[in-house]
Design a protein around this motif. Structure first.
Motif, PDB file in Angstrom:
ATOM      1  N   LEU A   1      25.457  60.986  63.724  1.00 52.90           N
ATOM      2  CA  LEU A   1      24.681  61.261  62.846  1.00 52.90           C
ATOM      3  C   LEU A   1      24.245  60.090  61.910  1.00 52.90           C
ATOM      4  O   LEU A   1      25.507  60.078  61.432  1.00 52.90           O
ATOM      5  CB  LEU A   1      24.809  62.799  62.064  1.00 52.90           C
ATOM      6  N   TYR A   2      23.257  59.476  61.791  1.00 54.36           N
ATOM      7  CA  TYR A   2      23.018  58.382  60.725  1.00 54.36           C
ATOM      8  C   TYR A   2      22.361  59.108  59.658  1.00 54.36           C
ATOM      9  O   TYR A   2      21.208  59.648  59.756  1.00 54.36           O
ATOM     10  CB  TYR A   2      22.046  57.275  61.242  1.00 54.36           C
ATOM     11  N   VAL A   3      22.664  58.969  58.353  1.00 52.94           N
ATOM     12  CA  VAL A   3      22.039  59.665  56.984  1.00 52.94           C
ATOM     13  C   VAL A   3      22.159  58.492  55.753  1.00 52.94           C
ATOM     14  O   VAL A   3      22.942  57.885  55.725  1.00 52.94           O
ATOM     15  CB  VAL A   3      23.276  60.725  56.841  1.00 52.94           C
ATOM     16  N   THR A   4      20.830  58.510  55.575  1.00 52.00           N
ATOM     17  CA  THR A   4      20.818  57.547  54.392  1.00 52.00           C
ATOM     18  C   THR A   4      21.310  58.148  53.242  1.00 52.00           C
ATOM     19  O   THR A   4      20.971  59.477  52.816  1.00 52.00           O
ATOM     20  CB  THR A   4      19.102  57.161  54.254  1.00 52.00           C
ATOM     21  N   SER A   5      21.771  57.568  52.320  1.00 47.07           N
ATOM     22  CA  SER A   5      22.371  58.018  50.935  1.00 47.07           C
ATOM     23  C   SER A   5      22.363  56.870  49.927  1.00 47.07           C
ATOM     24  O   SER A   5      21.781  55.729  50.093  1.00 47.07           O
ATOM     25  CB  SER A   5      23.734  58.345  51.100  1.00 47.07           C
ATOM     26  N   ASN A   6      22.760  57.246  48.715  1.00 50.88           N
ATOM     27  CA  ASN A   6      22.714  56.203  47.762  1.00 50.88           C
ATOM     28  C   ASN A   6      23.312  54.967  47.923  1.00 50.88           C
ATOM     29  O   ASN A   6      23.041  53.954  47.523  1.00 50.88           O
ATOM     30  CB  ASN A   6      23.525  56.981  46.400  1.00 50.88           C
ATOM     31  N   ALA A   7      24.482  55.087  48.737  1.00 45.80           N
ATOM     32  CA  ALA A   7      25.192  53.971  49.226  1.00 45.80           C
ATOM     33  C   ALA A   7      24.895  53.039  50.325  1.00 45.80           C
ATOM     34  O   ALA A   7      25.343  51.833  50.556  1.00 45.80           O
ATOM     35  CB  ALA A   7      26.711  54.460  49.581  1.00 45.80           C
ATOM     36  N   GLY A   8      23.896  53.505  51.269  1.00 45.51           N
ATOM     37  CA  GLY A   8      23.499  52.840  52.325  1.00 45.51           C
ATOM     38  C   GLY A   8      23.074  53.739  53.584  1.00 45.51           C
ATOM     39  O   GLY A   8      22.689  54.928  53.163  1.00 45.51           O
ATOM     40  N   VAL A   9      23.482  53.589  54.663  1.00 43.83           N
ATOM     41  CA  VAL A   9      23.690  54.327  55.848  1.00 43.83           C
ATOM     42  C   VAL A   9      24.977  54.712  56.328  1.00 43.83           C
ATOM     43  O   VAL A   9      25.631  54.230  56.507  1.00 43.83           O
ATOM     44  CB  VAL A   9      22.806  53.817  57.025  1.00 43.83           C
TER      45      VAL A   9
ATOM     46  N   ASP B   1      30.526  61.587  63.110  1.00 46.03           N
ATOM     47  CA  ASP B   1      30.372  61.890  64.606  1.00 46.03           C
ATOM     48  C   ASP B   1      29.970  63.202  64.790  1.00 46.03           C
ATOM     49  O   ASP B   1      29.573  63.905  63.623  1.00 46.03           O
ATOM     50  CB  ASP B   1      31.937  61.918  65.287  1.00 46.03           C
ATOM     51  N   GLU B   2      30.135  63.824  65.735  1.00 43.61           N
ATOM     52  CA  GLU B   2      29.486  65.159  66.097  1.00 43.61           C
ATOM     53  C   GLU B   2      30.121  66.531  65.494  1.00 43.61           C
ATOM     54  O   GLU B   2      29.686  67.439  65.407  1.00 43.61           O
ATOM     55  CB  GLU B   2      29.322  65.651  67.851  1.00 43.61           C
ATOM     56  N   GLN B   3      31.523  66.194  65.021  1.00 39.81           N
ATOM     57  CA  GLN B   3      32.107  67.128  64.090  1.00 39.81           C
ATOM     58  C   GLN B   3      32.005  66.843  62.689  1.00 39.81           C
ATOM     59  O   GLN B   3      32.460  67.577  62.017  1.00 39.81           O
ATOM     60  CB  GLN B   3      33.518  66.659  64.558  1.00 39.81           C
ATOM     61  N   GLY B   4      31.197  65.706  62.299  1.00 37.75           N
ATOM     62  CA  GLY B   4      31.075  65.664  60.697  1.00 37.75           C
ATOM     63  C   GLY B   4      32.056  64.734  60.293  1.00 37.75           C
ATOM     64  O   GLY B   4      31.913  64.754  58.934  1.00 37.75           O
TER      65      GLY B   4
ATOM     66  N   ALA C   1      28.667  67.563  57.015  1.00 39.34           N
ATOM     67  CA  ALA C   1      29.107  66.157  56.616  1.00 39.34           C
ATOM     68  C   ALA C   1      29.124  65.942  55.213  1.00 39.34           C
ATOM     69  O   ALA C   1      28.103  66.241  54.502  1.00 39.34           O
ATOM     70  CB  ALA C   1      28.618  65.245  57.494  1.00 39.34           C
ATOM     71  N   LYS C   2      30.191  65.692  54.770  1.00 40.83           N
ATOM     72  CA  LYS C   2      30.083  65.294  53.119  1.00 40.83           C
ATOM     73  C   LYS C   2      29.918  63.846  52.853  1.00 40.83           C
ATOM     74  O   LYS C   2      30.440  63.045  53.519  1.00 40.83           O
ATOM     75  CB  LYS C   2      31.607  65.740  52.467  1.00 40.83           C
ATOM     76  N   ILE C   3      28.873  63.605  52.157  1.00 38.93           N
ATOM     77  CA  ILE C   3      28.389  62.176  51.980  1.00 38.93           C
ATOM     78  C   ILE C   3      29.550  61.510  51.054  1.00 38.93           C
ATOM     79  O   ILE C   3      30.020  62.012  49.734  1.00 38.93           O
ATOM     80  CB  ILE C   3      27.130  62.235  50.943  1.00 38.93           C
ATOM     81  N   PRO C   4      29.982  60.635  51.378  1.00 40.39           N
ATOM     82  CA  PRO C   4      31.425  59.960  50.833  1.00 40.39           C
ATOM     83  C   PRO C   4      31.047  59.503  49.333  1.00 40.39           C
ATOM     84  O   PRO C   4      31.843  59.350  48.407  1.00 40.39           O
ATOM     85  CB  PRO C   4      31.694  58.899  51.785  1.00 40.39           C
TER      86      PRO C   4
END
Length: 332
Positions: free
Chosen positions: A269-277, A281-284, A240-243
């Motif tokens: 999948l919930y991912v913390t990043s520079n922008a927030g959370v 989905d399961e396909q990324g 998954a690419k972090i937008p």
């Protein structure tokens, strides 16, 4: 000793920006600022409804990592610099769950109610609670000590995956990053080679435990690895690419801010990043993001029926009501 705390509304927090208020942990002080104001989430199908409040709980914690749900539905996280594990109840009252945590970071309860943690003060993995049941599982690999044991996830069979993110920014040492697996029998294997991932951080399993997700803080992608029958991993791929892409962090290093990972009951999948959370989905596929006033470090589902997403980062804690509960098969 347990304490509770009364919270000032965010509007008042704006007025008294910079005024110190007595904290509940020891004699530490914290201030409420305009940056702590509540935010609102957008429409993310199955995740949040438009305008859902991202509720500010408190700031001024001494480190905000390792969040999980406790057996009673409350929320636990680690204050690594304060060397303790802190509890937030569903009514937002705060208490100390455990002092002298050896700098615990990532947490997981096993089926015996024992709390397994990665511990950064001595860089080891083991049981830290209950008192009298402490046990070290591993503190080095092939004779070399770990540099910064960071996060872990506990599999249904009792196996443990954990990350070593390399030396802290203030430590001058050649990095030896890696991902490791402690088998149910207690044998430790390195399952992602040294420095194959620039900075492995958060770690999580898919619902069926056939896939391992790893956050690479210094990369644009969350990585995924197929899990073999013996717990070792197949070839990794960009999942998954972090937008928000890469941004310069405080040390001038390009970073996506990827850190903590959690999954919900439908496998998102919930991912913390520079922008927030960021939510995938399961396909990324990117589904949307939840904004957070303080840059987040980690997330976990807790509360009644695990329908509250707690978010911690940069000394602050927030929570937001979600439409789909967290995965019941895991403490995050």
């Amino acid at each position: 000793m347990k304490h509770s705390v009364a919270f000032l509304p965010a509007t008042l927090a704006k007025v008294i920006n910079g005024i110190a208020v007595a904290a509940i942990s020891g004699s530490a002080l914290f201030s409420l600022s305009a940056s702590a104001a509540d935010a609102t989430a957008p429409t993310i199908p199955g995740v949040t409804a438009a305008g859902t409040k991202v509720e500010f709980i408190r700031e001024g914690f001494e480190g905000t990592e390792g969040p999980i749900a406790a057996p009673d539905g409350s929320f636990l996280f680690t204050e690594t610099r304060a060397n303790r594990i802190t509890k937030i109840a569903t009514d937002n009252s705060i208490s100390t769950f455990l002092e002298n945590s050896n700098g615990s970071n990532g947490l997981a309860f096993n089926d015996k109610g024992e709390l397994i943690t990665v511990q950064v003060n001595n860089n080891q993995v083991g049981i830290i609670y209950p008192k009298g049941k402490e046990k070290v599982f591993v503190k080095d690999y092939e004779g070399q000590p770990f540099q910064r044991t960071n996060d872990l996830v506990l599999a249904k069979n009792g196996g443990i995956y954990f990350t070593d993110s390399g030396p802290s920014a203030d430590v001058k040492a050649a990095p030896r990053t890696g991902v490791y697996y402690i088998s149910p029998e207690g044998k430790t294997k390195r399952v992602v080679d040294i420095n194959k991932i620039a900075r492995p951080n958060g770690i999580q399993l898919s619902r069926d435990e056939k896939t391992l997700y790893v956050a690479n803080t210094n990369g644009e992608y969350v990585l995924s690895y197929p899990i073999k029958s013996d717990g070792t991993l197949g070839e990794g791929k960009n999942f998954a690419k972090i937008p928000g892409g890469l941004q310069k962090n405080e040390q001038g290093v390009s970073s996506s801010g990827q850190d903590g990972l959690a999954i919900d009951a439908e496998g998102r999948l919930y991912v913390t990043s520079n922008a927030g959370v960021d939510v995938f989905d399961e396909q990324g596929k990117f589904l949307g993001g939840i904004p957070v006033p303080h840059k987040p470090q980690n997330v976990a589902f807790a509360g009644k029926d695990k329908k509250t997403l707690y978010i911690v980062g940069r000394g602050a804690a927030y929570k937001v009501a979600v439409l789909t509960p967290g995965f019941a098969g895991r403490v995050k």
